[in-house]
Each structure stands twice: as structure tokens, then as C-alpha cells.
Design a protein around this motif. Structure first.
Motif, PDB file in Angstrom:
ATOM      1  N   ALA A  62       0.813  -1.215   0.000  1.00  0.00           N
ATOM      2  CA  ALA A  62       0.000   0.000   0.000  1.00  0.00           C
ATOM      3  C   ALA A  62       0.848   1.268   0.000  1.00  0.00           C
ATOM      4  CB  ALA A  62      -0.943  -0.003   1.209  1.00  0.00           C
ATOM      5  N   PHE A  63       1.995   1.246   0.671  1.00  0.00           N
ATOM      6  CA  PHE A  63       2.838   2.451   0.696  1.00  0.00           C
ATOM      7  C   PHE A  63       4.063   2.328  -0.208  1.00  0.00           C
ATOM      8  CE2 PHE A  63       4.473  -0.015   4.389  1.00  0.00           C
ATOM      9  CZ  PHE A  63       5.823  -0.081   4.075  1.00  0.00           C
ATOM     10  N   ALA A  64       4.228   1.194  -0.861  1.00  0.00           N
ATOM     11  CA  ALA A  64       5.414   0.959  -1.689  1.00  0.00           C
ATOM     12  C   ALA A  64       5.668   2.050  -2.731  1.00  0.00           C
ATOM     13  CB  ALA A  64       5.322  -0.409  -2.349  1.00  0.00           C
ATOM     14  N   PRO A  65       4.639   2.600  -3.391  1.00  0.00           N
ATOM     15  CA  PRO A  65       4.917   3.638  -4.396  1.00  0.00           C
ATOM     16  C   PRO A  65       5.658   4.848  -3.837  1.00  0.00           C
ATOM     17  CG  PRO A  65       2.694   2.792  -4.669  1.00  0.00           C
ATOM     18  CD  PRO A  65       3.205   2.216  -3.387  1.00  0.00           C
ATOM     19  N   THR A  66       5.537   5.103  -2.527  1.00  0.00           N
ATOM     20  CA  THR A  66       6.202   6.279  -1.950  1.00  0.00           C
ATOM     21  C   THR A  66       7.705   6.079  -1.804  1.00  0.00           C
ATOM     22  OG1 THR A  66       5.854   5.563   0.345  1.00  0.00           O
ATOM     23  CG2 THR A  66       4.097   6.847  -0.683  1.00  0.00           C
ATOM     24  N   MET A  67       8.186   4.875  -2.040  1.00  0.00           N
ATOM     25  CA  MET A  67       9.634   4.632  -1.993  1.00  0.00           C
ATOM     26  C   MET A  67      10.320   5.032  -3.286  1.00  0.00           C
ATOM     27  SD  MET A  67      10.249   1.125   0.212  1.00  0.00           S
ATOM     28  CE  MET A  67       9.007   0.066  -0.517  1.00  0.00           C
ATOM     29  N   GLN A  68       9.553   5.284  -4.330  1.00  0.00           N
ATOM     30  CA  GLN A  68      10.141   5.701  -5.601  1.00  0.00           C
ATOM     31  C   GLN A  68      10.961   6.976  -5.410  1.00  0.00           C
ATOM     32  OE1 GLN A  68      10.090   4.288  -8.606  1.00  0.00           O
ATOM     33  NE2 GLN A  68       8.681   2.585  -8.150  1.00  0.00           N
ATOM     34  N   ASP A  99       7.642 -11.318   7.927  1.00  0.00           N
ATOM     35  CA  ASP A  99       7.014 -11.161   6.608  1.00  0.00           C
ATOM     36  C   ASP A  99       7.043  -9.706   6.143  1.00  0.00           C
ATOM     37  OD1 ASP A  99       6.498 -13.855   6.855  1.00  0.00           O
ATOM     38  OD2 ASP A  99       4.406 -13.601   7.425  1.00  0.00           O
ATOM     39  N   GLY A 100       6.850  -8.770   7.085  1.00  0.00           N
ATOM     40  CA  GLY A 100       6.884  -7.358   6.722  1.00  0.00           C
ATOM     41  C   GLY A 100       8.252  -6.925   6.235  1.00  0.00           C
ATOM     42  N   THR A 101       9.295  -7.429   6.883  1.00  0.00           N
ATOM     43  CA  THR A 101      10.661  -7.113   6.459  1.00  0.00           C
ATOM     44  C   THR A 101      10.944  -7.678   5.075  1.00  0.00           C
ATOM     45  OG1 THR A 101      11.465  -7.009   8.747  1.00  0.00           O
ATOM     46  CG2 THR A 101      13.103  -7.404   7.017  1.00  0.00           C
ATOM     47  N   ALA A 102      10.520  -8.926   4.860  1.00  0.00           N
ATOM     48  CA  ALA A 102      10.732  -9.550   3.548  1.00  0.00           C
ATOM     49  C   ALA A 102      10.020  -8.770   2.446  1.00  0.00           C
ATOM     50  CB  ALA A 102      10.241 -10.997   3.579  1.00  0.00           C
ATOM     51  N   ALA A 103       8.789  -8.345   2.722  1.00  0.00           N
ATOM     52  CA  ALA A 103       8.037  -7.571   1.733  1.00  0.00           C
ATOM     53  C   ALA A 103       8.667  -6.201   1.505  1.00  0.00           C
ATOM     54  CB  ALA A 103       6.584  -7.413   2.187  1.00  0.00           C
ATOM     55  N   LEU A 104       9.201  -5.607   2.565  1.00  0.00           N
ATOM     56  CA  LEU A 104       9.791  -4.270   2.455  1.00  0.00           C
ATOM     57  C   LEU A 104      11.015  -4.276   1.555  1.00  0.00           C
ATOM     58  CD1 LEU A 104       9.717  -1.305   3.519  1.00  0.00           C
ATOM     59  CD2 LEU A 104      11.319  -2.064   5.297  1.00  0.00           C
ATOM     60  N   ILE A 105      11.924  -5.213   1.745  1.00  0.00           N
ATOM     61  CA  ILE A 105      13.136  -5.214   0.918  1.00  0.00           C
ATOM     62  C   ILE A 105      12.790  -5.564  -0.530  1.00  0.00           C
ATOM     63  CG2 ILE A 105      13.811  -7.624   1.418  1.00  0.00           C
ATOM     64  CD1 ILE A 105      16.730  -6.568   1.477  1.00  0.00           C
ATOM     65  N   GLU A 106      11.778  -6.411  -0.736  1.00  0.00           N
ATOM     66  CA  GLU A 106      11.322  -6.735  -2.096  1.00  0.00           C
ATOM     67  C   GLU A 106      10.766  -5.492  -2.789  1.00  0.00           C
ATOM     68  OE1 GLU A 106      10.144  -8.336  -5.615  1.00  0.00           O
ATOM     69  OE2 GLU A 106      11.221  -9.505  -4.097  1.00  0.00           O
ATOM     70  N   GLN A 107       9.913  -4.753  -2.106  1.00  0.00           N
ATOM     71  CA  GLN A 107       9.317  -3.553  -2.696  1.00  0.00           C
ATOM     72  C   GLN A 107      10.360  -2.454  -2.883  1.00  0.00           C
ATOM     73  OE1 GLN A 107       6.447  -3.169  -4.004  1.00  0.00           O
ATOM     74  NE2 GLN A 107       5.234  -4.886  -3.235  1.00  0.00           N
ATOM     75  N   ALA A 108      11.319  -2.375  -1.970  1.00  0.00           N
ATOM     76  CA  ALA A 108      12.391  -1.393  -2.127  1.00  0.00           C
ATOM     77  C   ALA A 108      13.192  -1.678  -3.397  1.00  0.00           C
ATOM     78  CB  ALA A 108      13.304  -1.420  -0.906  1.00  0.00           C
ATOM     79  N   TYR A 109      13.475  -2.937  -3.613  1.00  0.00           N
ATOM     80  CA  TYR A 109      14.216  -3.325  -4.821  1.00  0.00           C
ATOM     81  C   TYR A 109      13.420  -2.985  -6.073  1.00  0.00           C
ATOM     82  CZ  TYR A 109      17.235  -6.153  -7.825  1.00  0.00           C
ATOM     83  OH  TYR A 109      18.107  -6.582  -8.798  1.00  0.00           O
ATOM     84  N   GLN A 110      12.123  -3.269  -6.049  1.00  0.00           N
ATOM     85  CA  GLN A 110      11.268  -2.956  -7.191  1.00  0.00           C
ATOM     86  C   GLN A 110      11.205  -1.457  -7.454  1.00  0.00           C
ATOM     87  OE1 GLN A 110      10.028  -5.187  -9.259  1.00  0.00           O
ATOM     88  NE2 GLN A 110      10.861  -6.865  -8.029  1.00  0.00           N
ATOM     89  N   ALA A 111      11.403  -0.654  -6.390  1.00  0.00           N
ATOM     90  CA  ALA A 111      11.390   0.807  -6.531  1.00  0.00           C
ATOM     91  C   ALA A 111      12.738   1.358  -6.988  1.00  0.00           C
ATOM     92  CB  ALA A 111      10.997   1.453  -5.202  1.00  0.00           C
ATOM     93  N   GLY A 112      13.698   0.471  -7.211  1.00  0.00           N
ATOM     94  CA  GLY A 112      15.007   0.909  -7.701  1.00  0.00           C
ATOM     95  C   GLY A 112      16.017   1.179  -6.613  1.00  0.00           C
ATOM     96  N   ILE A 113      15.680   0.891  -5.368  1.00  0.00           N
ATOM     97  CA  ILE A 113      16.598   1.124  -4.251  1.00  0.00           C
ATOM     98  C   ILE A 113      17.576  -0.036  -4.160  1.00  0.00           C
ATOM     99  CG2 ILE A 113      16.743   1.406  -1.737  1.00  0.00           C
ATOM    100  CD1 ILE A 113      13.893   2.609  -1.881  1.00  0.00           C
ATOM    101  N   ARG A 114      18.837   0.291  -3.951  1.00  0.00           N
ATOM    102  CA  ARG A 114      19.860  -0.750  -3.894  1.00  0.00           C
ATOM    103  C   ARG A 114      20.650  -0.720  -2.583  1.00  0.00           C
ATOM    104  NH1 ARG A 114      16.854  -2.125  -7.042  1.00  0.00           N
ATOM    105  NH2 ARG A 114      17.155  -2.750  -9.218  1.00  0.00           N
ATOM    106  N   ARG A 115      20.176   0.020  -1.626  1.00  0.00           N
ATOM    107  CA  ARG A 115      20.837   0.045  -0.316  1.00  0.00           C
ATOM    108  C   ARG A 115      19.764  -0.068   0.775  1.00  0.00           C
ATOM    109  NH1 ARG A 115      25.965   0.972   1.416  1.00  0.00           N
ATOM    110  NH2 ARG A 115      26.585   1.306  -0.740  1.00  0.00           N
ATOM    111  N   PHE A 116      19.973  -1.026   1.672  1.00  0.00           N
ATOM    112  CA  PHE A 116      18.975  -1.346   2.702  1.00  0.00           C
ATOM    113  C   PHE A 116      19.712  -1.536   4.025  1.00  0.00           C
ATOM    114  CE2 PHE A 116      16.106  -4.072   5.096  1.00  0.00           C
ATOM    115  CZ  PHE A 116      14.828  -3.694   4.700  1.00  0.00           C
ATOM    116  N   VAL A 117      19.298  -0.802   5.042  1.00  0.00           N
ATOM    117  CA  VAL A 117      19.926  -0.926   6.362  1.00  0.00           C
ATOM    118  C   VAL A 117      18.904  -1.520   7.324  1.00  0.00           C
ATOM    119  CG1 VAL A 117      21.138   0.235   8.234  1.00  0.00           C
ATOM    120  CG2 VAL A 117      21.394   1.068   5.876  1.00  0.00           C
TER     121      VAL A 117
END
Length: 346
Positions: A62-68, A99-117
């Protein structure tokens, strides 16, 4: 958005809020994931350069688009109710922390993000009482309590994603028991300080802890993003201390008397039961939950952590604990949590 925009989960929490302020200070733009706009506006009343996004790790899509447009995700959000208000909450821990963490890094990657802390925890490490523990001392999830196991499995979810997506750079920061200003929850540390100053502690509890300023953890997170090595863990555990040492120190700084007698284990469990009942009927955390009592007894002496790797690779420096306690107390007094007329949270 600024050229360097960070996405921060758990942005109104003790760690998240201090991280947001540090990022703004260092010239980053911030997209802050919050669960309550009202709380976020209280936490950041005068802060510019921040975009508030309402969302929950129950529904990352639901909030994944805001990571763009963001360049890095700082994941500080976590569910820890079992040590906060008592009870058993494995299904929620799995849904949010794993599960939330797994979904977050997946959506971050889809948004073009390549760094995750990933904000991990000293909970993922283990050692013998008195031993100096470092990042290599793995805890077996089979022997961990529910919250500890959820943090281990959340880290594993991040590692599993990176194993199949080599372009993603993920680092892990492992905080100890965090203290500091901005603890609006309050978390267990803030509640302990408030209860100590208000004279509500019945006595001293056993166990040892590793205490750290949330502002120092925020610095470790930013350093891990900027120069940490992918896949590496970095301890930000802070200072080893027993409760029998901590409570008098709080009393000295706050200029209030503190209890001296140590509470027997049987009484601790009785207090935990009462505290969990009160917590279930209010919005205040349990000073002692059953999970906390069990952990204090099990983890006693297992709170000596070696910071050399973080000092060497991240330049991490820990401020004196006395300063942390003074600043935390000053924040609560400035925000009228310790007003003479009330003594209860506003």
C-alpha cells in the motif's frame, strides 16, 4: 525529492525519530513511514525536509509507491509487544517483523533502491555469561524467545533476498537497550526512567544489560548506509551495566532517592502478572512482563559486547551513559511528563 532521499520505517519511534533528525541535519530528504499523523506532527513539529507517509508493515504494497526516488531504506520499525505489554504474540511478530521485512526489501528493490539498512538487535547473538560477544556469535533460533526469534528470522529474510539479488546492498546494525530523548512511547527504557524518578520502583531486579544512546545507534545506521560492507553486521550495543548499577545512577542524576533492596524472583513474577494486567487495560508499557523477567534471568551476564568492528569500519563512538540519562530526563521534563502537578504522562 532531494538527490539523497532516505525512506525510514518506524519514523516516530525512539530510534526512528533520532535517525530522521540526523538525516535532515546531514542534508538528506526523508520519506517517513508513520502509523499516526498526529503522533508524527508532535514528534516533528518544526522539521522541514520530511514527507510523512501513513502506512503499516502489515501492508507494504500500500505504501510501496512512496519509496520511488529514494536511494536507501532504513528499517527501524519492529513489533515487540511481548516484552512491552506482555502476552504471547508470535503470529503478529511473524507478520510484522519477518514477513513485513521480507516484503519491504522486495518492494524497495522494485522501486530501484539498492541500499537497505536493517535494524537488527543484540538478540540475534548469544554467548556464555561473562564472555565478550561479537558479531560472529550466532544465537540458535530454536532456543530463543518469540521476539528474539523474530529478529533472527527477519535478518535471515534480508540475507535470503540479497542472496538472489546481488545488486542489493544490505547491512545490519545491532543495537542494545536504547535510551535517549524523543521517547514518546515511552519504550521500556523511558518508562523505567519515569518510574524511577516518580518513586514507583518497588526494588531492584536482577540481570545485566547493554545500554546505548539511540542517537549513537542512528549514527551507526547512517554510517552503515554510507560505508558499511554489504552483508556485514555492526554492533551498536553500548555499555554493560546491571540494574543495581543503573537505578542509583538515574537517582543521582535526577536527584531522587532510589530503592536498594533486591527483589526475589517469585516477587518479580507476581509483579509481572500485575503489570501485564495493568498494561492490558491502558496504553502504558509493562515495567516488567513475564517475557522480560524470563529474559533477565536467562541473559544475566550475557551483555558484554565487542564494539571494535563498528568503531573501526563505521567510526562509531558512544557518548557517556550519564549524558544520555541527563538528556533523556531533560527531554521528559521539557515536555512536561514530569510536571509536579501530575506525575503522569500528558
Amino acid at each position: 525529492m532531494s538527490q539523497n532521499t532516505a525512506f525510514v520505517t518506524g519514523a516516530t519511534g525512539l530510534l526512528g525519530s533520532n535517525l530522521v533528525r540526523l538525516l535532515i541535519e546531514r542534508g538528506y530528504g526523508v520519506v517517513a513511514l508513520v502509523r499516526s499523523l498526529e503522533k508524527a506532527r508532535r514528534q516533528f513539529p518544526d522539521l522541514s525536509g520530511i514527507r510523512l507517509v501513513v502506512g503499516d508493515l502489515d501492508n507494504v504494497a500500500a505504501f510501496a509507491p512512496t519509496m520511488q526516488g529514494c536511494v536507501v531504506v532504513f528499517h527501524t520499525a519492529a513489533f515487540f509487544r511481548d516484552n512491552y505489554k506482555g502476552g504471547r504474540h508470535w503470529q503478529t511478530l511473524q507478520r510484522i517483523n519477518i514477513d513485513g521485512t521480507a516484503a519491504l526489501i522486495e518492494q524497495a528493490y522494485q522501486a530501484g533502491i539498492r541500499r537497505f539498512v536493517q535494524t537488527s538487535s543484540i538478540a540475534v547473538l548469544n554467548g556464555e555469561p561473562g564472555a565478550i560477544i561479537d558479531e560472529t556469535d550466532e544465537r540458535d533460533p530454536a532456543g530463543a524467545d518469540d521476539y528474539y526469534r523474530s529478529k533472527i528470522l527477519a535478518d535471515q529474510a534480508v540475507r535470503a533476498f540479497c542472496a538472489s539479488h546481488s545488486a542489493m546492498n544490505a547491512t545490519f546494525v545491532l543495537p542494545g537497550w536504547m535510551w535517549g530523548p524523543g521517547d514518546r512511547g515511552p519504550t521500556s527504557s523511558g518508562q523505567l526512567l519515569l518510574d524511577t524518578v516518580r518513586g514507583k520502583l518497588p526494588g531492584l531486579v536482577p540481570g545485566s544489560f547493554s545500554l546505548v544512546d539511540a542517537r549513537d545507534v542512528a549514527s551507526a545506521l547512517l554510517a552503515a548506509a554510507e560505508r558499511g560492507r554489504s552483508g556485514e553486521r555492526y554492533l551498536a550495543a553500548g555499555r554493560h551495566m546491571t540494574m543495581a548499577e543503573l537505578i542509583p545512577l538515574i537517582g543521582q542524576i535526577a536527584d531522587v532517592p532510589t530503592p536498594r533492596r533486591k527483589l526475589p524472583v517469585a516477587l518479580l513474577y507476581l509483579i509481572a502478572g500485575i503489570q501485564e494486567l495493568i498494561a492490558g487495560l491502558s496504553d502504558k508499557p509493562a515495567l516488567l512482563s513475564f517475557a522480560t523477567v524470563r529474559l533477565m534471568l536467562k541473559e544475566a551476564g550475557r551483555s558484554h559486547f565487542n564494539p571494535l568492528k563498528s568503531q573501526r569500519e563505521l567510526g562509531l563512538v558512544f557518548r557517556p551513559l550519564e549524558l544520555t540519562l541527563r538528556d533523556t530526563l531533560a527531554w521528559y521534563r521539557a515536555h512536561e511528563w514530569l510536571s509536579e502537578s501530575a506525575g503522569a504522562r500528558p
